[in-house]
Design an enzyme around this catalytic site. Structure first.
Site, PDB file in Angstrom:
ATOM      1  N   ARG A  70      -9.864   1.174   8.302  1.00  0.00           N
ATOM      2  CA  ARG A  70      -9.497  -0.004   8.663  1.00  0.00           C
ATOM      3  C   ARG A  70     -10.360  -0.868   9.466  1.00  0.00           C
ATOM      4  O   ARG A  70     -10.319  -2.113   9.839  1.00  0.00           O
ATOM      5  CB  ARG A  70      -8.089   0.042   9.681  1.00  0.00           C
ATOM      6  CG  ARG A  70      -6.828  -0.367   8.771  1.00  0.00           C
ATOM      7  CD  ARG A  70      -5.896   0.164   9.940  1.00  0.00           C
ATOM      8  NE  ARG A  70      -4.658  -0.812   9.991  1.00  0.00           N
ATOM      9  CZ  ARG A  70      -3.485  -0.237   9.403  1.00  0.00           C
ATOM     10  NH1 ARG A  70      -3.475   0.605   8.713  1.00  0.00           N
ATOM     11  NH2 ARG A  70      -2.543  -1.143   9.244  1.00  0.00           N
ATOM     12  N   ARG A 119      11.364  -0.892  11.005  1.00  0.00           N
ATOM     13  CA  ARG A 119      10.234  -0.656  11.826  1.00  0.00           C
ATOM     14  C   ARG A 119      10.132  -1.650  13.215  1.00  0.00           C
ATOM     15  O   ARG A 119       9.986  -2.842  12.875  1.00  0.00           O
ATOM     16  CB  ARG A 119       9.096  -0.536  10.862  1.00  0.00           C
ATOM     17  CG  ARG A 119       8.408   0.506  10.492  1.00  0.00           C
ATOM     18  CD  ARG A 119       7.383   0.574   9.577  1.00  0.00           C
ATOM     19  NE  ARG A 119       6.064   0.023  10.267  1.00  0.00           N
ATOM     20  CZ  ARG A 119       5.091   0.049   9.406  1.00  0.00           C
ATOM     21  NH1 ARG A 119       4.975   0.595   8.456  1.00  0.00           N
ATOM     22  NH2 ARG A 119       4.014  -0.817   9.784  1.00  0.00           N
ATOM     23  N   LYS A 172       0.834  -1.163  -0.080  1.00  0.00           N
ATOM     24  CA  LYS A 172       0.125   0.065   0.035  1.00  0.00           C
ATOM     25  C   LYS A 172       0.746   1.191  -0.152  1.00  0.00           C
ATOM     26  O   LYS A 172       0.723   2.271  -0.569  1.00  0.00           O
ATOM     27  CB  LYS A 172      -0.909   0.160   1.431  1.00  0.00           C
ATOM     28  CG  LYS A 172      -1.801  -1.263   1.338  1.00  0.00           C
ATOM     29  CD  LYS A 172      -2.590  -0.993   2.588  1.00  0.00           C
ATOM     30  CE  LYS A 172      -2.034  -0.991   3.827  1.00  0.00           C
ATOM     31  NZ  LYS A 172      -1.237  -2.125   4.317  1.00  0.00           N
ATOM     32  N   ARG A 197      -0.531  -8.156  13.672  1.00  0.00           N
ATOM     33  CA  ARG A 197      -1.106  -7.498  12.576  1.00  0.00           C
ATOM     34  C   ARG A 197      -2.025  -8.037  11.533  1.00  0.00           C
ATOM     35  O   ARG A 197      -2.945  -7.682  11.099  1.00  0.00           O
ATOM     36  CB  ARG A 197       0.122  -6.534  12.020  1.00  0.00           C
ATOM     37  CG  ARG A 197       0.706  -5.423  12.866  1.00  0.00           C
ATOM     38  CD  ARG A 197       1.954  -5.278  12.543  1.00  0.00           C
ATOM     39  NE  ARG A 197       2.126  -4.494  11.323  1.00  0.00           N
ATOM     40  CZ  ARG A 197       3.058  -4.407  10.352  1.00  0.00           C
ATOM     41  NH1 ARG A 197       4.441  -4.820  10.808  1.00  0.00           N
ATOM     42  NH2 ARG A 197       3.175  -3.812   9.196  1.00  0.00           N
ATOM     43  N   ARG A 203      11.699  -5.222   4.934  1.00  0.00           N
ATOM     44  CA  ARG A 203      11.325  -3.942   4.743  1.00  0.00           C
ATOM     45  C   ARG A 203      12.413  -3.129   5.498  1.00  0.00           C
ATOM     46  O   ARG A 203      12.831  -3.143   6.683  1.00  0.00           O
ATOM     47  CB  ARG A 203       9.959  -3.423   5.081  1.00  0.00           C
ATOM     48  CG  ARG A 203       9.874  -1.998   4.855  1.00  0.00           C
ATOM     49  CD  ARG A 203       8.448  -1.684   4.950  1.00  0.00           C
ATOM     50  NE  ARG A 203       7.718  -2.166   6.225  1.00  0.00           N
ATOM     51  CZ  ARG A 203       6.324  -1.977   6.355  1.00  0.00           C
ATOM     52  NH1 ARG A 203       5.543  -1.501   5.587  1.00  0.00           N
ATOM     53  NH2 ARG A 203       5.874  -2.635   7.445  1.00  0.00           N
TER      54      ARG A 203
HETATM   55  P1  AP5 Z   1       4.784  -1.641   1.834  1.00  0.00           P
HETATM   56  O1  AP5 Z   1       4.336  -0.730   0.677  1.00  0.00           O
HETATM   57  O2  AP5 Z   1       5.567  -0.801   2.819  1.00  0.00           O
HETATM   58  O3  AP5 Z   1       3.383  -2.347   2.285  1.00  0.00           O
HETATM   59  P2  AP5 Z   1       2.220  -1.760   2.933  1.00  0.00           P
HETATM   60  O4  AP5 Z   1       1.208  -2.425   2.573  1.00  0.00           O
HETATM   61  O5  AP5 Z   1       2.253  -0.305   3.157  1.00  0.00           O
HETATM   62  O6  AP5 Z   1       2.565  -2.223   4.512  1.00  0.00           O
HETATM   63  P3  AP5 Z   1       2.674  -1.742   5.831  1.00  0.00           P
HETATM   64  O7  AP5 Z   1       3.030  -2.760   7.039  1.00  0.00           O
HETATM   65  O8  AP5 Z   1       3.036  -0.433   6.063  1.00  0.00           O
HETATM   66  O9  AP5 Z   1       0.894  -1.659   6.278  1.00  0.00           O
HETATM   67  P4  AP5 Z   1       0.311  -1.589   7.711  1.00  0.00           P
HETATM   68  O10 AP5 Z   1      -1.145  -1.640   7.223  1.00  0.00           O
HETATM   69  O11 AP5 Z   1       0.474  -2.792   8.472  1.00  0.00           O
HETATM   70  O12 AP5 Z   1       1.036  -0.458   8.426  1.00  0.00           O
HETATM   71  P5  AP5 Z   1       0.626   0.994   8.870  1.00  0.00           P
HETATM   72  O13 AP5 Z   1       1.925   1.891   8.717  1.00  0.00           O
HETATM   73  O14 AP5 Z   1      -0.288   1.210   7.863  1.00  0.00           O
HETATM   74  O15 AP5 Z   1       5.586  -2.834   1.329  1.00  0.00           O
HETATM   75  C1  AP5 Z   1       6.240  -3.761   2.196  1.00  0.00           C
HETATM   76  C2  AP5 Z   1       7.587  -4.270   1.790  1.00  0.00           C
HETATM   77  O16 AP5 Z   1       7.358  -5.124   0.468  1.00  0.00           O
HETATM   78  C3  AP5 Z   1       8.506  -3.230   1.535  1.00  0.00           C
HETATM   79  O17 AP5 Z   1       9.694  -3.881   1.941  1.00  0.00           O
HETATM   80  C4  AP5 Z   1       8.417  -3.173  -0.124  1.00  0.00           C
HETATM   81  O18 AP5 Z   1       9.486  -2.783  -0.945  1.00  0.00           O
HETATM   82  C5  AP5 Z   1       8.046  -4.392  -0.455  1.00  0.00           C
HETATM   83  N1  AP5 Z   1       6.962  -4.608  -1.659  1.00  0.00           N
HETATM   84  C6  AP5 Z   1       5.984  -3.809  -1.896  1.00  0.00           C
HETATM   85  N2  AP5 Z   1       5.496  -3.886  -3.257  1.00  0.00           N
HETATM   86  C7  AP5 Z   1       6.107  -5.229  -3.446  1.00  0.00           C
HETATM   87  C8  AP5 Z   1       6.095  -5.990  -4.779  1.00  0.00           C
HETATM   88  N3  AP5 Z   1       4.968  -5.738  -5.480  1.00  0.00           N
HETATM   89  N4  AP5 Z   1       6.792  -7.024  -5.005  1.00  0.00           N
HETATM   90  C9  AP5 Z   1       7.745  -7.282  -3.867  1.00  0.00           C
HETATM   91  N5  AP5 Z   1       8.087  -6.629  -2.925  1.00  0.00           N
HETATM   92  C10 AP5 Z   1       7.130  -5.493  -3.012  1.00  0.00           C
HETATM   93  O19 AP5 Z   1      -0.056   0.694  10.327  1.00  0.00           O
HETATM   94  C11 AP5 Z   1       0.751   0.441  11.427  1.00  0.00           C
HETATM   95  C12 AP5 Z   1       0.256   0.369  12.803  1.00  0.00           C
HETATM   96  O20 AP5 Z   1      -0.551   1.765  12.882  1.00  0.00           O
HETATM   97  C13 AP5 Z   1      -1.173  -0.300  12.745  1.00  0.00           C
HETATM   98  O21 AP5 Z   1      -0.734  -1.663  13.140  1.00  0.00           O
HETATM   99  C14 AP5 Z   1      -1.892   0.224  13.915  1.00  0.00           C
HETATM  100  O22 AP5 Z   1      -1.301  -0.117  15.043  1.00  0.00           O
HETATM  101  C15 AP5 Z   1      -1.855   1.723  13.554  1.00  0.00           C
HETATM  102  N6  AP5 Z   1      -2.730   2.118  12.453  1.00  0.00           N
HETATM  103  C16 AP5 Z   1      -2.441   2.812  11.200  1.00  0.00           C
HETATM  104  N7  AP5 Z   1      -3.659   3.316  10.737  1.00  0.00           N
HETATM  105  C17 AP5 Z   1      -4.698   2.712  11.520  1.00  0.00           C
HETATM  106  C18 AP5 Z   1      -6.080   3.003  11.558  1.00  0.00           C
HETATM  107  N8  AP5 Z   1      -6.781   3.553  10.240  1.00  0.00           N
HETATM  108  N9  AP5 Z   1      -6.773   2.541  12.354  1.00  0.00           N
HETATM  109  C19 AP5 Z   1      -6.264   1.965  13.526  1.00  0.00           C
HETATM  110  N10 AP5 Z   1      -4.875   1.866  13.688  1.00  0.00           N
HETATM  111  C20 AP5 Z   1      -4.083   2.068  12.517  1.00  0.00           C
END
Ligand code: AP5
Length: 237
Positions: A106, A178, A31, A189, A145
């Site tokens: 979410r 991270r 994402k 998660r 990552r």
């Molecule tokens: P990346 O693009 O970073 O993946 P992502 O889907 O963004 O994964 P996240 O871990 O950031 O999502 P998340 O939803 O858990 O975290 P968030 O920060 O929102 O790619 C991942 C890896 O894969 C990278 O190394 C990349 O290079 C690689 N990659 C990407 N595409 C690829 C491809 N096509 N092929 C190969 N490799 C690839 O949330 C963190 C925390 O914040 C949550 O756990 C929660 O506690 C809190 N939080 C955030 N938002 C909310 C909300 N709305 N409500 C409640 N709590 C929330």
């Protein structure tokens, strides 16, 4: 609208309609990687609730202190905290022509609140890009990552390593692992995604707003597919 005419008209279409583009998918689906690219191409702000929380934690704000323990355990932050932060952000002038959400909504309560917020601020239609990926790939993507401390640029030690170990190619800042990218927290998660976020797939499908995206190929191929969808975004499918 044909993809071939995308460059300017695709940007204009998305901005004219004040689209809320949402990237929906499990942790590690890509994402953040895709949201950065879409935001740059369509000149829309990239709104990552995860990044907003991490920024608050770095600045040691009240919000950051509340969110930190939940993020460390891999749990979602409560809806009221998230919603206050999001509504403040999308009321900013740079969001008037639309925005790209990464990691929000979410929960069903967040999705319903977003509908109300969009109505209140008179935003145009919503388009949800559902990033579909084999769960077996997620652990490797997340444990591998690395993120640039200053600019948030995303790398992967297996698939997209930086030219110099530990240093961002784009701005030279330090790459970090991270704290929630450890196997045990990733497991939590993924459970939170299954229980609380996956129901949004049906919610948006029922409203005709869901566009599935195969998120398994290499990132450039995924981007091309997304652009094709967004350049035809006057009639979300
Ligand atoms: P990346 O693009 O970073 O993946 P992502 O889907 O963004 O994964 P996240 O871990 O950031 O999502 P998340 O939803 O858990 O975290 P968030 O920060 O929102 O790619 C991942 C890896 O894969 C990278 O190394 C990349 O290079 C690689 N990659 C990407 N595409 C690829 C491809 N096509 N092929 C190969 N490799 C690839 O949330 C963190 C925390 O914040 C949550 O756990 C929660 O506690 C809190 N939080 C955030 N938002 C909310 C909300 N709305 N409500 C409640 N709590 C929330």
């Amino acid at each position: 609208m044909a993809a071939a005419t995308a460059d300017q008209s695709g940007v204009a279409t998305l901005q004219r309609q004040g689209h809320a583009v949402i990237l929906l998918g499990p942790p590690g689906a890509g994402k953040g990687t895709q949201a950065q690219r879409i935001a740059r191409r369509y000149r829309l702000p990239h709104l990552s609730t995860g990044d907003m929380f991490r920024d608050n934690i770095r600045r040691d704000t009240d919000l950051g202190r509340k969110a930190k323990p939940m993020m460390e355990r891999g749990e979602l932050v409560p809806d009221d905290i998230v919603l206050g932060m999001v509504e403040d952000r999308i009321a900013q002038p740079d969001c008037q022509k639309g925005f790209v959400f990464d990691g929000f909504p979410r929960t069903l309560a967040q999705a319903e609140a977003l509908e109300r917020i969009c109505r209140r601020h008179r935003f145009g239609s919503t388009l949800v890009l559902h990033m579909v990926v084999d769960p077996e790939l997620l652990m490797r993507r997340l444990t591998g990552r690395r993120i640039c401390e200053d600019g948030g640029h995303i790398y992967n030690i297996y698939d997209r390593p930086p030219k110099q170990v530990g240093i961002c190619d784009e701005d030279g800042s330090k790459l970090i692992h991270r704290p929630d990218d450890t196997e045990s927290v990733i497991g939590e998660r993924l459970l939170a995604y299954d229980h609380q976020t996956r129901p949004l797939v049906d919610y948006y499908r029922a409203r005709g707003l869901l566009a599935p995206v195969d998120a398994m190929p290499a990132a450039d191929a995924v981007t091309k597919n997304i652009i094709r969808i967004l350049d035809g975004a006057e009639t979300p499918r």
